[in-house]
Design an enzyme around this catalytic site. Structure first.
Site, PDB file in Angstrom:
ATOM      1  N   ASP A 150       0.801  -1.224   0.000  1.00 17.97           N
ATOM      2  CA  ASP A 150       0.000   0.000   0.000  1.00 17.97           C
ATOM      3  C   ASP A 150       0.833   1.274   0.000  1.00 17.97           C
ATOM      4  OD1 ASP A 150      -2.532   1.462   0.160  1.00 17.97           O
ATOM      5  OD2 ASP A 150      -1.613   2.183   2.004  1.00 17.97           O
ATOM      6  N   ASP A 303      -7.576   3.927   6.413  1.00 21.05           N
ATOM      7  CA  ASP A 303      -6.401   4.504   5.730  1.00 21.05           C
ATOM      8  C   ASP A 303      -5.875   5.706   6.522  1.00 21.05           C
ATOM      9  OD1 ASP A 303      -4.316   4.854   4.000  1.00 21.05           O
ATOM     10  OD2 ASP A 303      -5.525   5.417   2.270  1.00 21.05           O
TER      11      ASP A 303
END
Ligand code: DOR
Ligand code: ZN
Length: 429
Positions: A150, A303
């Protein structure tokens, strides 16, 4: 250890009941429980939910302890109602070895506020060239099951295929940051009328959708589990719906900010709203909410991306992408999904606790509020509304996109295995 008797809470927003926590487990749930010696918590009017599980948290340690540490991020998580967070691998050094994931896992245990579950990198150094030692990370004390580059996309299809084949052996999952890098060179915000008018280079929806389309085909071919991080477009929801209907083992997450905010936030060029993938259009937001409501999108994941002031408070193009999320995630879901009638409280528990725990293969998290289960839960006051003050956040960083915004819901208490990590809205460590 202290035992707690929670009086008059509403499990999943239903009928009021007493919940007795004993020796780290839920001992009983019922009316008018009496337990001599237990600490009593008045929870009249509060909703009880299973402790939240985040699949996507940037804790920044090791390497950027000025932006966040495992401890400060854990505190922010507990205050947000979380009892477990997956710590993303884009640290410095990258979490691409058993040594680094064990270090993060140990730091989480020392902080003792949430279960910190390390994510392992898919490729060495997130470079997208060679597979990292996935098996060694899976076998380590941290028992890694979620692997992700990520921040970067595993863009080489052959490498992505091999990663899927590899994790299949130990029931792991590859969590893809879906961004075709050749389509987002220099990108600053969602590509559309607004990016053209503002003079900022665009990040087209197709850059995300092209990778999702490719990866669901690969996951189907290999027969392995794929998870799609921070889905942001209506087209992505359509692709996921198609893949799930075909029986592909794909799951997906959406962030609170993509459920609430749109590319209109870029109008003032305030870099607090710069994030990757970018904030999209109102039509995308509506499709994401609908996809989360019908289960096409499995989970909400924050996130949470803390950034130091010098990395964020600059001109738009120079600022790092990312925004804080842990402390306001549940409030944003209440505003966008509960108050709109799209999800009930059981639905919130499913998308923010049950399904993320299953995706991460956590067996002691995301469990129902029921006798015998681990006492991981939160108490929420859904009737309070408060204005977000970044200075009051537990995170070490201040880049909250919700600053000055009034949001509903306040986490009053969080319990991790029967121990309060938050009481009266205050962290206990
Ligand atoms: O906005 C983002 N920030 N997106 C990512 O993929 C990475 C993250 C970060 O690490 O700051
Ligand atoms: Zn990402």
């Amino acid at each position: 250890m202290t035992n707690y008797l929670i009086k008059g809470a509403k499990p999943y927003g239903g009928e009021a009941a007493d919940i007795f926590l004993k020796d780290g487990r839920i001992a009983s749930i019922g009316e008018h429980l009496r337990v001599p010696g237990a600490d009593v918590i008045d929870a009249a009017g509060l909703v009880a939910l299973p402790g939240l599980v985040d699949l996507h948290t940037h804790l920044r340690e090791p390497g950027r302890e000025d932006a966040e540490t495992v401890e400060t991020g854990s505190r922010a998580a507990a205050l947000g109602g979380f009892t477990a967070v997956h710590a993303m691998a884009n640290t410095d050094p990258v979490a691409d070895t058993a040594g680094v994931v064990e270090q993060v896992w140990r730091l989480g245990q020392q902080a003792g506020l949430v279960d910190v579950v390390p994510v392992g990198a898919v490729t060495v150094g997130l470079k997208g060239e060679r597979l990292a030692e996935l098996g060694a990370m899976a076998d380590s004390a941290a028992r890694v099951r979620v692997f992700s580059d990520d921040g970067m996309c595993v863009s080489d299809p052959a490498l992505m295929r091999r990663a899927l084949e590899y994790v299949k052996a130990f029931d792991g999952v590859v969590a893809q940051h879906a961004e075709e890098p050749r389509l987002t060179v220099g990108a600053q915000m969602h590509e559309g009328d607004r990016s053209a008018r503002l003079g900022l280079a665009g990040w087209p929806a197709a850059a995300e959708e092209a990778i999702i389309a490719r990866d669901v085909l690969l996951a189907g071919h290999v027969g392995a589990r794929l998870h799609v991080c921070h889905v942001s477009t209506a087209g992505s929801v359509e692709l996921l719906r198609w893949a799930k209907a075909r029986g592909v083992q794909v799951t997906a997450e959406v962030t609170p900010h993509h459920l609430l905010l749109t590319d209109a936030c870029a109008e003032g060029y305030d870099p607090v709203f710069k994030v990757n993938p970018p904030l999209r259009t109102a039509e995308d937001v509506a499709a994401l909410r609908a996809g989360l409501a019908d289960g096409t999108i499995d989970a909400v994941a924050t996130d949470h991306a803390p950034h130091a002031v010098e990395d964020k408070e600059s001109e738009w193009a120079a600022a790092r992408p990312g925004m804080l999320g842990l402390e306001q995630a549940l409030s944003v879901v209440v505003e966008t999904m509960v108050e709109t009638g799209l999800l009930d409280w059981a639905g919130v528990a499913d998308r923010m606790s049950v399904r993320p725990a299953v995706i991460g293969r956590l067996t002691e998290q995301g469990r129902p509020l029921a006798p015998g289960e681990p006492a991981n839960l939160l108490l929420l006051d859904p009737s309070t509304r408060a204005t977000v003050d970044p200075a009051a956040l537990a995170s070490r960083s201040r880049n909250s996109p919700y600053a000055g915004r009034e949001l509903p819901g306040r986490v009053v208490a969080t319990f991790l295995r029967g121990v309060p990590t938050v009481l009266d809205g205050k962290a206990q460590k």
